[in-house]
Design a protein around this motif. Structure first.
Motif: not given
Ligand SMILES: [Mg+2]
Ligand SMILES: Nc1ncnc2c1ncn2[C@@H]1O[C@H](COP(=O)(O)OP(=O)(O)OP(=O)(O)O)[C@@H](O)[C@H]1O
Length: 256
Positions: A43-45, A88-90, A166-168
């Protein structure tokens, strides 16, 4: 409505290992698409491909009228990145910068703005849009998790991108705070009309905010449909993911 993001047969690899294979997707203006899937599925990729942070090893990405291919140059990627909003995630706020400096960053970096008074007033407006008070002079370490997400969203939108990635956005938040973030994304999308690609494994969030759901497994899109189709679907991939029993490596998908 014109598509803002299209992927055609996109693959990506790290150190020769393909982690995304033959992905197709189309995001149209003003709509929210959720990409779900188990940890490590890619997913992030996929989001980093959509953000112009990495290049595909195969396929073509059409992004806001520009094209990203395996041989696209870094300069072109930088231009593309300036047109996007990314969380980003986080959250990834700059810890050494105040909230105000964090939010102002894209105005300087992406738009070359220098007028401090104008920047300051845009930051205050944006804090209002994400329903935070005047926390301009606070530092990220002084904020709660939900507040940090709001600041990250404010920073991603200050330069008026037409695509938000949006990542997570709800990971690590308690359910009530997570639903507040969902509502904020929906309200901002309505207000500003941008399109959103959200990566999440929060099914409640995905079904609550999205117009379109994509389910990924082992780097491939295994199912796609709208939230209503998801709820009615008897497709084994959907049922197993919904029941938290997805078993990587043994799924059959539509593969479209
Ligand atoms: Mg991810
Ligand atoms: N920079 C990198 N270098 C090498 N391998 C990577 C890199 N980034 C991701 N990978 C690998 O690619 C695969 C997909 O990773 P990715 O981060 O896209 O998964 P994800 O679906 O976002 O997972 P999660 O839900 O845990 O965030 C994983 O096997 C991961 O180890």
């Amino acid at each position: 409505m014109n598509p803002v993001l299209e992927m055609h047969g996109v693959s990506a690899a790290f150190d020769g290992r393909e982690v995304i294979s033959n992905v197709d997707m189309k995001l149209t203006g003003g709509r929210i698409t959720c990409l779900m899937g188990p940890s490590g599925c890619g997913k992030t990729t996929t989001l980093r491909l959509a953000a112009g942070l990495i290049k595909p090893t195969k396929g073509v990405i059409e992004l806001l009228g520009k094209t990203i291919e395996p041989d696209t140059g870094e300069e072109d990627l930088i231009d593309i990145r300036r047109e996007l909003g990314v969380v980003f995630q986080g959250g990834a706020l700059f810890d050494s910068m105040s909230v105000g400096q964090n939010i102002a960053f894209p105005l300087k970096y992406c738009r070359g703005m220098e007028d401090q008074e104008r920047i300051s007033s845009m930051v205050l407006d944006m804090l209002d849009h994400v329903e935070l008070g005047d926390v301009r002079d606070k530092f990220p370490s002084e904020l709660s998790g939900g507040m940090k997400k709001r600041v990250a969203i404010a920073r991603s939108l200050i330069h008026s991108p037409s695509l938000l990635l949006l990542d997570e956005p709800t990971t690590g938040l308690d359910p009530m705070t997570a639903r507040h973030i969902d509502k904020l994304v929906l309200d901002l999308c309505d207000k500003f009309g941008f399109s959103v690609l959200v990566v999440t494994h929060d099914i409640v969030s995905a079904l609550g905010i999205s117009d379109r759901v994509l389910l990924m497994n082992e780097g491939k899109i295994s199912w796609r449909g709208d939230p209503e189709e998801w709820s009615r679907s008897e497709h084994p991939v959907v049922r197993r993911f919904a029941e938290g029993m997805i078993s990587v490596g043994s799924m059959e998908g539509r593969g479209t």
